[in-house]
Scaffold this active site. Structure first.
Site, short mmCIF file in Angstrom:
data_model
loop_
_atom_site.label_atom_id
_atom_site.label_comp_id
_atom_site.label_asym_id
_atom_site.label_seq_id
_atom_site.Cartn_x
_atom_site.Cartn_y
_atom_site.Cartn_z
CG HIS A 131 -2.05 -1.05 1.10
ND1 HIS A 131 -2.54 -1.51 -0.10
CD2 HIS A 131 -2.75 -1.72 2.07
CE1 HIS A 131 -3.49 -2.41 0.14
NE2 HIS A 131 -3.63 -2.56 1.43
CG HIS A 168 -7.74 -0.25 2.35
ND1 HIS A 168 -8.35 -1.05 3.29
CD2 HIS A 168 -6.69 -0.97 1.88
CE1 HIS A 168 -7.69 -2.19 3.39
NE2 HIS A 168 -6.67 -2.17 2.54
CD GLU A 190 -8.11 -3.52 -0.53
OE1 GLU A 190 -6.93 -3.22 -0.76
OE2 GLU A 190 -8.43 -4.44 0.22
C1 BGC Z 1 -4.48 -6.36 2.12
C2 BGC Z 1 -4.35 -7.14 3.39
C3 BGC Z 1 -3.93 -6.22 4.48
C4 BGC Z 1 -4.96 -5.12 4.59
C5 BGC Z 1 -4.65 -4.12 5.64
C6 BGC Z 1 -5.51 -5.30 2.34
O1 BGC Z 1 -5.66 -4.54 1.21
O2 BGC Z 1 -4.82 -7.18 1.05
O3 BGC Z 1 -3.40 -8.17 3.25
O4 BGC Z 1 -3.80 -6.88 5.70
O5 BGC Z 1 -5.08 -4.47 3.37
O6 BGC Z 1 -3.36 -3.80 5.68
#
Ligand code: BGC
Length: 379
Positions: A139, A210, A344
């Site tokens: 991310h 998110h 997402e």
């Molecule tokens: C990811 C997860 C992660 C979460 C929060 C999601 O987009 O796929 O693996 O734990 O975000 O960090």
């Protein structure tokens, strides 16, 4: 006697006054009481002010968004009895978002999801990114777009534009990337997100949002019914990096072509579910490449709320909130395991290292654009 000059001035003043009056009377008439679109919402540890913007539509639905992380802090939509309820996880105040939290409601960039080994090559140059997920990059790194202050501008009473300049080298990425994201709450109870980005040096980009949803507002999400319009998904290794394979969902717990409860197969002894501790995977959408297409539909039987996700992106990460463990609390709720889920919209994880996946390369002179709509209704 008025001179020609004073007459001209008074004509200009009258014109300005008329324009101001027209401007006022053209404000939309909504059922909701008049409210302040922008209010101060605290300060970052560095002392920068964070603002909260409220978008409200004619049906009374409301999205509240802060300039820190471009985060949706609440999203209130009606249930089958017309009762508004907040369907996203989050906190009561800025402090909640400043302490380590798993991206609740935030904008994600430069690269949504994981880049394996926190590195990639472009034109023979290797770029090393921040490692913030074991040896991988997740991310956008430890200071991704979710932790940046965005510049806000109201485009209309129901549309907010956020922009951010990500500097060359930030978190290891090449190029100055100018990103703009417009959130619009339509009168059809849709939260529409339009992303765009330009760069001055070849780079990679994969922007997403998110929010963690729970259409009942609370409780676990295992009874939500989900369908995903995808025949294939991208299996991962134990670090959740795609292997590169595109696997058919038929006969696997990843088959959401017909609606089924999120909880129906989540505990199956399946290697992919074990790696993800549940669902934490990317689906390759059937509608990819054909414009804004339906990606998924979620229905929640008790509240009657329905959420359809439409997108222009080729992939969709369905994350079933497996890492929530009850330590985070906000808005009167405790965020226990699987008490919220994320959908997402994105390019596939680790695309910069997977030449066969749709490309995430952005070149100077071109503009990255994508649109995602979270459309709410009732059944
Ligand atoms: C990811 C997860 C992660 C979460 C929060 C999601 O987009 O796929 O693996 O734990 O975000 O960090």
């Amino acid at each position: 006697m008025m001179t020609q000059f004073t007459m001209k001035i008074s004509r200009i003043l009258i014109a300005l006054l008329a324009a101001a009056l027209i401007g006022c009377s053209s404000l939309p008439e909504t059922a909701a009481p008049a409210r302040q679109a922008q209010t101060a919402w605290g300060k970052t540890p560095e002392g920068a002010g964070v603002d909260l913007y409220t978008l409200a539509n004619a049906k009374g639905a409301e999205a509240r968004i802060i300039t820190y992380g471009g985060t949706v802090v609440s999203l209130r939509v009606p249930d089958r009895n017309g009762v508004l309820g907040d369907v996203v996880a989050g906190f009561d105040n800025l402090d909640g978002y400043l302490t380590p939290a798993p991206y609740f409601g935030a904008l994600i960039g430069r690269y949504g999801n994981r880049i394996g080994g926190a590195r990639f090559s472009l034109n023979g140059t290797e770029y090393t990114l921040t490692k913030n997920d074991g040896g991988n990059h997740l991310h956008g790194g430890s200071h991704g777009f979710d932790k940046r202050l965005w510049h806000a501008k109201m485009l209309s009473p129901q549309s907010l534009e956020l922009s951010y300049l990500s500097k060359d080298g930030e978190e290891g990425y090449p190029g100055n990337l100018l990103v703009s994201v417009a959130y619009t709450l339509t009168d059809s109870n849709e939260l529409k997100i339009d992303y765009s980005a330009t760069t001055d040096k070849e780079t990679v980009v994969n922007l997403t949002h998110h929010s963690y949803f729970n259409l009942a507002g609370e409780g676990d999400i295992l009874g939500h019914q989900l369908s995903i319009h995808a025949d294939r998904f991208t299996p991962v290794d134990r670090e959740l990096i795609p292997t590169g394979e595109l696997r058919n969902v038929a006969g696997t717990p990843f088959d959401f072509r017909n609606a089924k409860a999120i909880g129906e197969h989540i505990e199956k002894q399946d290697q992919q579910l074990i790696f993800g501790r549940g669902y934490d995977h990317n689906w390759a959408l059937n509608g990819a490449g054909s414009g804004l297409e339906s990606a998924a539909i979620v229905t929640e039987p008790k509240s009657g709320r329905v959420m359809e996700v439409l997108t222009t992106t080729p992939g969709l990460q369905f994350y079933s909130g497996n890492f929530l463990d009850g330590t985070l609390k906000g808005k009167g709720r405790t965020y226990t395991r699987r008490s919220a889920f994320c959908l997402e919209t994105q390019f596939f994880p680790d695309s910069p290292n997977k030449p066969a996946f749709p490309s995430t390369v952005l070149r100077p002179g071109t503009t990255f654009r994508s649109t995602t709509v979270y459309r709410f209704s009732i059944m």
